[in-house]
Design a protein around this motif. Structure first.
Motif, PDB file in Angstrom:
ATOM      1  N   PRO A 163     -76.858  71.521  48.726  1.00  0.00           N
ATOM      2  CA  PRO A 163     -78.114  72.277  48.526  1.00  0.00           C
ATOM      3  C   PRO A 163     -77.813  73.698  48.078  1.00  0.00           C
ATOM      4  O   PRO A 163     -76.895  74.338  48.589  1.00  0.00           O
ATOM      5  CB  PRO A 163     -78.756  72.239  49.911  1.00  0.00           C
ATOM      6  N   GLY A 164     -78.591  74.166  47.102  1.00  0.00           N
ATOM      7  CA  GLY A 164     -78.369  75.477  46.524  1.00  0.00           C
ATOM      8  C   GLY A 164     -77.428  75.481  45.348  1.00  0.00           C
ATOM      9  O   GLY A 164     -77.302  76.500  44.659  1.00  0.00           O
ATOM     10  N   GLY A 165     -76.787  74.364  45.105  1.00  0.00           N
ATOM     11  CA  GLY A 165     -75.835  74.268  44.012  1.00  0.00           C
ATOM     12  C   GLY A 165     -76.501  74.005  42.668  1.00  0.00           C
ATOM     13  O   GLY A 165     -77.733  73.949  42.563  1.00  0.00           O
ATOM     14  N   SER A 166     -75.661  73.838  41.653  1.00  0.00           N
ATOM     15  CA  SER A 166     -76.144  73.647  40.288  1.00  0.00           C
ATOM     16  C   SER A 166     -75.441  72.463  39.627  1.00  0.00           C
ATOM     17  O   SER A 166     -74.297  72.132  39.962  1.00  0.00           O
ATOM     18  CB  SER A 166     -75.885  74.907  39.447  1.00  0.00           C
ATOM     19  N   LEU A 167     -76.134  71.880  38.680  1.00  0.00           N
ATOM     20  CA  LEU A 167     -75.573  70.844  37.816  1.00  0.00           C
ATOM     21  C   LEU A 167     -76.203  70.988  36.443  1.00  0.00           C
ATOM     22  O   LEU A 167     -77.342  71.452  36.319  1.00  0.00           O
ATOM     23  CB  LEU A 167     -75.875  69.441  38.344  1.00  0.00           C
ATOM     24  N   ARG A 168     -75.468  70.558  35.423  1.00  0.00           N
ATOM     25  CA  ARG A 168     -76.053  70.479  34.089  1.00  0.00           C
ATOM     26  C   ARG A 168     -75.934  69.048  33.595  1.00  0.00           C
ATOM     27  O   ARG A 168     -74.820  68.512  33.466  1.00  0.00           O
ATOM     28  CB  ARG A 168     -75.377  71.419  33.098  1.00  0.00           C
ATOM     29  N   VAL A 207     -90.135  71.729  39.783  1.00  0.00           N
ATOM     30  CA  VAL A 207     -88.847  72.207  39.290  1.00  0.00           C
ATOM     31  C   VAL A 207     -88.952  73.515  38.514  1.00  0.00           C
ATOM     32  O   VAL A 207     -87.928  74.107  38.169  1.00  0.00           O
ATOM     33  CB  VAL A 207     -88.155  71.149  38.404  1.00  0.00           C
ATOM     34  N   ARG A 208     -90.167  73.948  38.243  1.00  0.00           N
ATOM     35  CA  ARG A 208     -90.342  75.157  37.428  1.00  0.00           C
ATOM     36  C   ARG A 208     -89.660  76.347  38.117  1.00  0.00           C
ATOM     37  O   ARG A 208     -89.806  76.563  39.314  1.00  0.00           O
ATOM     38  CB  ARG A 208     -91.820  75.443  37.219  1.00  0.00           C
ATOM     39  N   GLY A 209     -88.915  77.111  37.321  1.00  0.00           N
ATOM     40  CA  GLY A 209     -88.184  78.249  37.858  1.00  0.00           C
ATOM     41  C   GLY A 209     -86.784  77.914  38.334  1.00  0.00           C
ATOM     42  O   GLY A 209     -85.968  78.815  38.559  1.00  0.00           O
ATOM     43  N   ARG A 210     -86.489  76.628  38.485  1.00  0.00           N
ATOM     44  CA  ARG A 210     -85.152  76.206  38.925  1.00  0.00           C
ATOM     45  C   ARG A 210     -84.426  75.412  37.837  1.00  0.00           C
ATOM     46  O   ARG A 210     -83.208  75.478  37.729  1.00  0.00           O
ATOM     47  CB  ARG A 210     -85.253  75.346  40.185  1.00  0.00           C
ATOM     48  N   PHE A 211     -85.170  74.651  37.041  1.00  0.00           N
ATOM     49  CA  PHE A 211     -84.581  73.813  36.001  1.00  0.00           C
ATOM     50  C   PHE A 211     -84.899  74.407  34.631  1.00  0.00           C
ATOM     51  O   PHE A 211     -85.961  74.990  34.424  1.00  0.00           O
ATOM     52  CB  PHE A 211     -85.146  72.400  36.047  1.00  0.00           C
ATOM     53  N   THR A 212     -83.982  74.196  33.688  1.00  0.00           N
ATOM     54  CA  THR A 212     -84.178  74.623  32.312  1.00  0.00           C
ATOM     55  C   THR A 212     -83.788  73.503  31.365  1.00  0.00           C
ATOM     56  O   THR A 212     -82.644  73.027  31.409  1.00  0.00           O
ATOM     57  CB  THR A 212     -83.353  75.875  31.993  1.00  0.00           C
ATOM     58  N   LEU A 229     -80.535  73.590  43.693  1.00  0.00           N
ATOM     59  CA  LEU A 229     -80.909  72.204  43.953  1.00  0.00           C
ATOM     60  C   LEU A 229     -81.265  71.991  45.416  1.00  0.00           C
ATOM     61  O   LEU A 229     -80.674  72.608  46.319  1.00  0.00           O
ATOM     62  CB  LEU A 229     -79.786  71.269  43.533  1.00  0.00           C
ATOM     63  N   LYS A 230     -82.216  71.101  45.623  1.00  0.00           N
ATOM     64  CA  LYS A 230     -82.710  70.771  46.957  1.00  0.00           C
ATOM     65  C   LYS A 230     -82.492  69.284  47.216  1.00  0.00           C
ATOM     66  O   LYS A 230     -82.431  68.491  46.274  1.00  0.00           O
ATOM     67  CB  LYS A 230     -84.200  71.102  47.049  1.00  0.00           C
ATOM     68  N   PRO A 231     -82.435  68.887  48.480  1.00  0.00           N
ATOM     69  CA  PRO A 231     -82.274  67.455  48.780  1.00  0.00           C
ATOM     70  C   PRO A 231     -83.349  66.595  48.124  1.00  0.00           C
ATOM     71  O   PRO A 231     -83.063  65.463  47.705  1.00  0.00           O
ATOM     72  CB  PRO A 231     -82.368  67.411  50.307  1.00  0.00           C
ATOM     73  N   GLU A 232     -84.531  67.124  47.985  1.00  0.00           N
ATOM     74  CA  GLU A 232     -85.613  66.344  47.359  1.00  0.00           C
ATOM     75  C   GLU A 232     -85.438  66.169  45.851  1.00  0.00           C
ATOM     76  O   GLU A 232     -86.215  65.461  45.216  1.00  0.00           O
ATOM     77  CB  GLU A 232     -86.984  66.961  47.663  1.00  0.00           C
ATOM     78  N   ASP A 233     -84.436  66.811  45.272  1.00  0.00           N
ATOM     79  CA  ASP A 233     -84.112  66.598  43.863  1.00  0.00           C
ATOM     80  C   ASP A 233     -83.223  65.367  43.672  1.00  0.00           C
ATOM     81  O   ASP A 233     -82.940  64.985  42.530  1.00  0.00           O
ATOM     82  CB  ASP A 233     -83.406  67.819  43.282  1.00  0.00           C
ATOM     83  N   VAL A 277     -78.072  61.932  40.577  1.00  0.00           N
ATOM     84  CA  VAL A 277     -77.893  63.264  41.162  1.00  0.00           C
ATOM     85  C   VAL A 277     -78.181  63.149  42.657  1.00  0.00           C
ATOM     86  O   VAL A 277     -79.246  62.667  43.052  1.00  0.00           O
ATOM     87  CB  VAL A 277     -78.837  64.290  40.523  1.00  0.00           C
ATOM     88  N   THR A 278     -77.220  63.570  43.461  1.00  0.00           N
ATOM     89  CA  THR A 278     -77.380  63.539  44.907  1.00  0.00           C
ATOM     90  C   THR A 278     -77.158  64.939  45.454  1.00  0.00           C
ATOM     91  O   THR A 278     -76.100  65.541  45.214  1.00  0.00           O
ATOM     92  CB  THR A 278     -76.397  62.564  45.549  1.00  0.00           C
ATOM     93  N   VAL A 279     -78.158  65.430  46.165  1.00  0.00           N
ATOM     94  CA  VAL A 279     -78.070  66.770  46.747  1.00  0.00           C
ATOM     95  C   VAL A 279     -78.004  66.613  48.263  1.00  0.00           C
ATOM     96  O   VAL A 279     -78.977  66.201  48.904  1.00  0.00           O
ATOM     97  CB  VAL A 279     -79.274  67.638  46.355  1.00  0.00           C
ATOM     98  N   SER A 280     -76.861  66.919  48.809  1.00  0.00           N
ATOM     99  CA  SER A 280     -76.648  66.685  50.235  1.00  0.00           C
ATOM    100  C   SER A 280     -75.508  67.555  50.731  1.00  0.00           C
ATOM    101  O   SER A 280     -74.550  67.828  49.990  1.00  0.00           O
ATOM    102  CB  SER A 280     -76.327  65.210  50.481  1.00  0.00           C
TER     103      SER A 280
END
Length: 122
Positions: free
Chosen positions: A14-19, A64-69, A86-90, A118-121
């Motif tokens: 959580p809080g991380g990034s991926l492209r 996702v607005r403001g977090r995803f581009t 990123l959040k677990p709900e993503d 994508v797994t956010v955990s």
């Protein structure tokens, strides 16, 4: 043959990034609007973001607005989704789709890829 191949998924805290990337082939990529959708386990398909041909106009789901581009590189025939904070709900399978025309109002998608997980955990 139209092909859309996603990549870039994985496990992130959580809080991380991926492209995410979506490599397109078999058509003139620059002439089509594209989108990202996602499907979480046990849930329905959720539209995430869209981009028109040319890349100037974009739109996002409120979640996702403001977090995803979303972006595109027409020279590389590739669609991207930069995901930050990123959040677990993503957590979901992320799929890229092609619209049948230059804008996201051109109709329902006509081609889609297989998706990337994508797994956010923590």
């Amino acid at each position: 043959e139209v092909q859309l191949v996603e990549s870039g998924g994985g496990l992130v805290q959580p809080g991380g990034s991926l492209r995410l990337s979506c490599a397109a082939s078999g058509f003139t990529f620059s002439s089509y609007a594209m989108n990202w959708v996602r499907q979480a386990p046990g849930k329905g398909l959720e539209w995430v973001s869209a981009i028109n041909s040319g890349g100037v106009s974009t739109t996002y789901a409120d979640s996702v607005r403001g977090r995803f581009t979303i972006s595109r590189d027409d020279a590389k025939n590739t669609l991207y989704l930069q995901m930050n904070n990123l959040k677990p709900e993503d957590t979901a399978v992320y799929v890229c789709q092609r619209y049948p025309g230059r804008t996201w109002s051109s109709g329902r998608y006509d081609y889609r890829g297989q998706g990337t997980q994508v797994t956010v955990s923590s």
